[in-house]
Design a protein around this motif. Structure first.
Motif, short mmCIF file in Angstrom:
data_model
loop_
_atom_site.label_atom_id
_atom_site.label_comp_id
_atom_site.label_asym_id
_atom_site.label_seq_id
_atom_site.Cartn_x
_atom_site.Cartn_y
_atom_site.Cartn_z
N MET A 1 115.11 25.06 63.41
CA MET A 1 115.80 23.78 63.40
C MET A 1 116.90 23.77 64.45
SD MET A 1 118.40 22.37 60.57
CE MET A 1 117.21 22.52 59.26
N ARG A 2 117.04 22.67 65.13
CA ARG A 2 118.13 22.51 66.09
C ARG A 2 119.33 21.95 65.36
NH1 ARG A 2 117.99 18.00 70.66
NH2 ARG A 2 118.45 16.79 68.82
N THR A 3 120.47 22.60 65.50
CA THR A 3 121.68 22.11 64.84
C THR A 3 122.85 22.10 65.80
OG1 THR A 3 122.28 24.33 64.08
CG2 THR A 3 120.98 22.99 62.58
N ARG A 4 123.80 21.23 65.53
CA ARG A 4 125.00 21.16 66.34
C ARG A 4 125.99 22.17 65.80
NH1 ARG A 4 127.27 16.33 67.52
NH2 ARG A 4 125.69 15.27 66.40
N THR A 98 125.44 19.66 80.40
CA THR A 98 126.13 18.64 81.20
C THR A 98 126.47 17.41 80.36
OG1 THR A 98 123.97 17.79 81.92
CG2 THR A 98 125.08 19.36 83.38
N PRO A 99 127.59 17.44 79.62
CA PRO A 99 128.00 16.27 78.84
C PRO A 99 128.24 15.04 79.72
CG PRO A 99 129.26 18.21 78.18
CD PRO A 99 128.52 18.58 79.44
N GLN A 121 128.53 18.38 74.01
CA GLN A 121 129.67 19.29 74.12
C GLN A 121 129.68 20.30 72.97
OE1 GLN A 121 131.99 19.34 76.75
NE2 GLN A 121 132.45 21.32 75.78
N SER A 122 129.21 19.88 71.79
CA SER A 122 129.20 20.80 70.65
C SER A 122 128.28 21.99 70.90
CB SER A 122 128.78 20.06 69.37
OG SER A 122 127.39 19.77 69.35
N ILE A 128 125.46 27.62 72.69
CA ILE A 128 124.03 27.58 72.40
C ILE A 128 123.31 26.50 73.21
CG2 ILE A 128 124.35 28.42 70.05
CD1 ILE A 128 123.83 25.53 69.10
N SER A 129 122.01 26.67 73.27
CA SER A 129 121.08 25.66 73.76
C SER A 129 120.00 25.54 72.69
CB SER A 129 120.50 26.08 75.11
OG SER A 129 119.64 25.07 75.62
N TYR A 130 118.83 25.08 73.05
CA TYR A 130 117.74 25.09 72.08
C TYR A 130 116.41 25.11 72.82
CZ TYR A 130 115.89 20.29 72.51
OH TYR A 130 115.27 19.14 72.96
N LYS A 131 115.35 25.43 72.07
CA LYS A 131 114.00 25.37 72.62
C LYS A 131 113.04 24.99 71.51
CE LYS A 131 112.99 30.29 71.86
NZ LYS A 131 112.62 31.57 72.53
N GLY A 132 111.85 24.58 71.90
CA GLY A 132 110.84 24.20 70.91
C GLY A 132 110.45 22.74 71.01
N THR A 133 109.74 22.29 70.01
CA THR A 133 109.20 20.92 69.99
C THR A 133 109.83 20.10 68.88
OG1 THR A 133 107.07 21.66 70.87
CG2 THR A 133 107.10 19.54 69.73
N ILE A 134 110.25 18.90 69.21
CA ILE A 134 110.74 17.95 68.22
C ILE A 134 109.80 16.75 68.22
CG2 ILE A 134 112.64 16.46 67.49
CD1 ILE A 134 114.55 18.37 68.83
#
Length: 214
Positions: A1-4, A98-99, A121-122, A128-134
């Motif tokens: 899961m991608r979270t802030r 890049t906000p 920015q969070s 962190i960054s993220y990867k995967g499929t949404i």
């Protein structure tokens, strides 16, 4: 899961709730088109886009947004197309850190733009960054008038994970409930002078019953 995250904690951003909808997270917690992030956002005019000069977005191979369902209605599908591009712009800004992304400002304005900048920015604040499929599904467009539309849709983030921005290693999510992978979005869009549908207000609700798998 991608979270802030910010520091090591989950955070929320103030949201604008659209009339007739419950409170939620995004304006606070979001999201991102099948697609395309590059280090620059050079304009790319295209006949298919009505000749509009749009920022180029090329997402890395391990970041993918899948959009389900077009309506066949020209006006409604134009709204969906710009919503998809806006979501891709968000993904691009997150992975590049890049906000101040030109693409974010191209597809968002007002309250939504402020929320998007804080959201990106969070990720930077949390390292962190993220990867995967949404996956984006059950998308419903309402044309209010010739310059206003609303869009309600669901996102399935179960195929995406947070990653360490420096090492690329997977980060453990602060959210553990399966239902938190599913997010309901309600957005308002307005047509600007360039012919672009920009998101202006909205909210999200993580774990919304209407988005959960049966």
């Amino acid at each position: 899961m991608r979270t802030r995250v910010a520091s090591s904690s989950l955070v929320g951003v103030a949201v604008v709730v659209l009339a007739g909808c419950g409170s939620g997270e995004r304006g606070s917690d979001a999201i991102v088109g099948a697609g395309t992030s590059s280090g620059s956002a050079a304009p790319s005019p295209s006949a298919a886009d009505g000749g509009i000069e749009r920022p180029v977005i090329r997402l890395p191979k391990d970041v993918k947004n899948v959009f389900e369902g077009r309506t066949g209605d020209v006006a409604k599908d134009a709204v969906l197309a710009d919503s998809e591009r806006g979501i891709d712009a968000e993904s691009d800004a997150i992975v590049r850190g890049t906000p101040a992304s030109a693409a974010l400002r191209f597809y968002n304005k007002g309250d939504t733009l402020m929320s998007e900048v804080k959201y990106v920015q969070s990720f930077l604040d949390g390292g962190i960054s993220y990867k995967g499929t949404i996956r984006y599904f059950d998308r419903r467009v309402t044309i209010v008038d010739d310059k206003t539309a609303t869009l309600v849709y669901c996102a399935d983030e179960s195929g995406a994970v947070n990653t360490d921005r420096k090492t690329g290693e997977t980060r453990k999510s602060g959210q553990t409930k399966r239902d938190d992978n599913y997010v309901l979005y309600n957005t308002r869009l307005t047509l600007n002078s360039k012919g672009v549908w920009q998101s202006t207000k909205g909210f999200s609700k993580r774990g919304a019953v209407s988005c959960l798998p049966s």
